[in-house]
Design an enzyme around this catalytic site. Structure first.
Site, short mmCIF file in Angstrom:
data_model
loop_
_atom_site.label_atom_id
_atom_site.label_comp_id
_atom_site.label_asym_id
_atom_site.label_seq_id
_atom_site.Cartn_x
_atom_site.Cartn_y
_atom_site.Cartn_z
N TRP A 160 -30.82 -12.45 7.65
CA TRP A 160 -29.77 -11.14 7.60
C TRP A 160 -28.56 -11.62 7.23
O TRP A 160 -27.42 -11.17 7.75
CB TRP A 160 -30.02 -10.64 8.96
CG TRP A 160 -31.31 -10.30 9.36
CD1 TRP A 160 -32.07 -10.89 10.75
CD2 TRP A 160 -32.23 -9.48 8.80
NE1 TRP A 160 -33.15 -10.33 10.73
CE2 TRP A 160 -33.24 -9.58 9.75
CE3 TRP A 160 -32.47 -8.86 7.49
CZ2 TRP A 160 -34.77 -8.88 9.42
CZ3 TRP A 160 -33.62 -8.07 7.16
CH2 TRP A 160 -34.80 -8.26 8.30
N THR A 162 -25.95 -10.48 4.85
CA THR A 162 -25.28 -9.68 3.87
C THR A 162 -24.54 -10.48 2.96
O THR A 162 -23.69 -11.23 3.23
CB THR A 162 -24.55 -8.64 4.42
OG1 THR A 162 -25.21 -7.78 5.46
CG2 THR A 162 -24.03 -7.50 3.62
N ARG A 259 -17.58 -4.84 14.62
CA ARG A 259 -18.00 -3.59 15.14
C ARG A 259 -17.20 -2.38 14.89
O ARG A 259 -17.78 -1.11 14.84
CB ARG A 259 -18.13 -3.83 16.94
CG ARG A 259 -19.27 -4.68 17.18
CD ARG A 259 -19.65 -4.86 18.59
NE ARG A 259 -20.82 -5.89 18.42
CZ ARG A 259 -20.97 -6.66 19.55
NH1 ARG A 259 -20.22 -7.23 20.26
NH2 ARG A 259 -22.00 -7.68 19.54
N ARG A 284 -28.11 28.15 0.34
CA ARG A 284 -29.46 28.54 0.35
C ARG A 284 -29.75 29.82 1.01
O ARG A 284 -28.94 29.96 2.20
CB ARG A 284 -29.92 27.16 1.08
CG ARG A 284 -31.31 27.40 1.42
CD ARG A 284 -32.51 27.14 0.54
NE ARG A 284 -33.89 27.03 1.38
CZ ARG A 284 -34.81 27.82 0.77
NH1 ARG A 284 -34.55 28.47 -0.34
NH2 ARG A 284 -36.16 27.57 1.17
N GLY A 355 -34.24 21.55 4.56
CA GLY A 355 -35.72 21.75 4.71
C GLY A 355 -36.46 20.85 3.75
O GLY A 355 -36.13 19.75 3.79
N GLY A 356 -37.27 21.45 3.03
CA GLY A 356 -38.04 20.40 1.99
C GLY A 356 -37.42 19.78 1.29
O GLY A 356 -37.86 18.72 0.86
N GLU A 379 -24.31 -5.62 13.60
CA GLU A 379 -23.25 -6.08 14.58
C GLU A 379 -23.78 -5.97 16.02
O GLU A 379 -22.89 -5.47 16.83
CB GLU A 379 -22.09 -5.26 14.29
CG GLU A 379 -21.78 -5.32 12.67
CD GLU A 379 -21.43 -6.80 12.38
OE1 GLU A 379 -21.67 -7.75 13.03
OE2 GLU A 379 -20.74 -6.84 11.12
N ALA A 382 -27.72 -1.04 19.65
CA ALA A 382 -27.37 -0.05 20.95
C ALA A 382 -27.50 -0.70 22.15
O ALA A 382 -26.52 -0.54 23.07
CB ALA A 382 -27.99 1.22 20.80
#
Length: 401
Positions: A160, A162, A259, A284, A355-356, A379, A382
């Protein structure tokens, strides 16, 4: 200027920097982010633009060619960049953490050698703690360094990273038993090594291989990789700070500011999701009026805006605490936890408002929906944040019976 997520008490310089970054995001990142993300393409032009703005040296002291700015300024810039495309903030963040660790813990020679080139963006940083089998349990690291004359020989597999491919300097945490007798606490036998390498994939220096990019659900464009060390020889003067056994503390210091950065990213993504939701709700129409006029949608918008505002306030508080020289692990943990959870919820509500169409790759909210989950685990998950918060609260509120 939008009403939400304003920061009181900024200097003119801070306001100018944040405003410049916001303009750059609106003009150079938002229009191209979704297209680049769908192609999983590294945003070279955007990165070059951020380099010209001086963002790679934002927190590096002026004596080394940086802007010498505060963590708060940096976090507010990250918030703006993540609002445009979260992956770009990841490209800067790992670089920033390594520069911060060098500034705080490096020897004078290490600072003189690396920081000016990092401020200019000529050297780009990545850092590496995790391994395939350990997740959040940093004390279980198995990668190791063995002393051999004036060098150390590093062996092991990291996970991992980055910027693992694009970086030219990686701060790598490994176990080093030199001078630490059997039975030493695991966190006291770890060392951070400054590993220089060529950008790219494959064997990037003798004994060091970056196999290739990990294919991810979201957080695309930025490269996330493994790192394999097999007899990698590193000179002793590339031990961060010049002394072994300090690596765990150095990395945790870096992660603490990281963090705040992840909290800022959560704030930025949530802001963008709110913007998209509130705009779409006014365009919309259903049942003869814009959906924004339906109470059900107004309630969603009210909840989303409140979460954006609360997350921003906690992130700013955590950054200011660190800038004042105080310990901020409690505030950073709370800010990271709250901002990442609220980000996920705000993004989902914006997705529901669409929506869609939210399910269509044509709409930006689809990308945000795949990006938000990374913040729940980056980082420290939870659950890790809640452990940190709980322990610190018990220290602060120790029962005196």
């Amino acid at each position: 200027m939008a009403r939400l997520a304003q920061t009181a008490g900024l200097t003119d310089v801070q306001q100018e920097i944040v405003s410049t970054v916001r303009d750059f995001v609106d003009k150079e990142i938002i229009p191209v982010a979704t297209e680049l993300e769908h192609r999983d393409e590294y945003p070279q032009q955007i990165v070059d633009g951020l380099r010209e703005l001086g963002l790679f040296g934002l927190m590096i002291p002026e004596e080394y060619g940086g802007l010498g700015e505060s963590l708060l300024t940096y976090a507010l810039c990250v918030e703006e960049i993540a609002r445009g495309w979260m992956s770009v903030s990841g490209i800067i963040n790992t670089h920033f953490i390594v520069a911060y660790m060098l500034k705080q813990h490096g020897t004078q020679e290490q600072k003189d050698h690396f920081l000016p080139k990092m401020a200019a963006g000529d050297i780009r940083g990545a850092f590496s703690m995790s391994e395939p089998a350990l997740g959040s349990d940093v004390s279980a690291i198995t990668s190791k360094a063995v002393r051999d004359g004036d060098e150390y020989v590093l062996t092991g597999q990291k996970m991992w990273l980055t910027n693992g491919g694009t970086s030219s300097l990686v701060a790598v945490l490994v176990r080093s038993d030199e001078g630490h007798p059997e039975g030493t606490a695991p966190h006291k036998s770890m060392t951070t090594f400054l590993v220089e390498k060529e950008p790219g994939f494959g064997e990037v220096r003798p004994g060091l291989t970056i196999p290739g990019k990990i294919d991810k659900m979201g957080y695309k464009g930025v490269d996330t990789t493994e790192l394999i060390m097999d007899g990698l020889r590193i000179p002793a003067d590339r031990v961060l700070g010049g002394v072994t056994g300090r690596g765990f503390y150095q990395m945790m210091d870096g992660v603490e500011v990281g963090r705040v950065n992840v909290a800022a990213r959560g704030c930025g993504v949530a802001q963008r999701a709110f913007e998209l939701g509130v705009q779409y709700a006014q365009q919309r129409h259903t049942f003869g009026k814009p959906i924004a006029q339906h109470q059900a949608i107004q309630f969603k918008l009210a909840e989303m805006a409140t979460k954006v505002e609360a997350a921003h306030a906690m992130m700013v508080n955590a950054a200011r605490k660190k800038d004042s020289g105080e310990r901020n692990d409690l505030e950073a943990g709370m800010a990271k936890y709250l901002a990442s959870e609220y980000c996920k919820e705000v993004v989902e509500d914006a997705f529901r408002i669409h929506g869609g169409y939210g399910f269509s790759k044509e709409y930006e909210i689809e990308r945000l929906y795949r990006e938000a989950p990374m913040l729940l685990i980056g980082e420290g998950t939870a659950e890790i944040q809640k452990m940190i918060i709980g322990r610190r609260l018990l220290e602060e509120y120790r029962f005196q019976g």
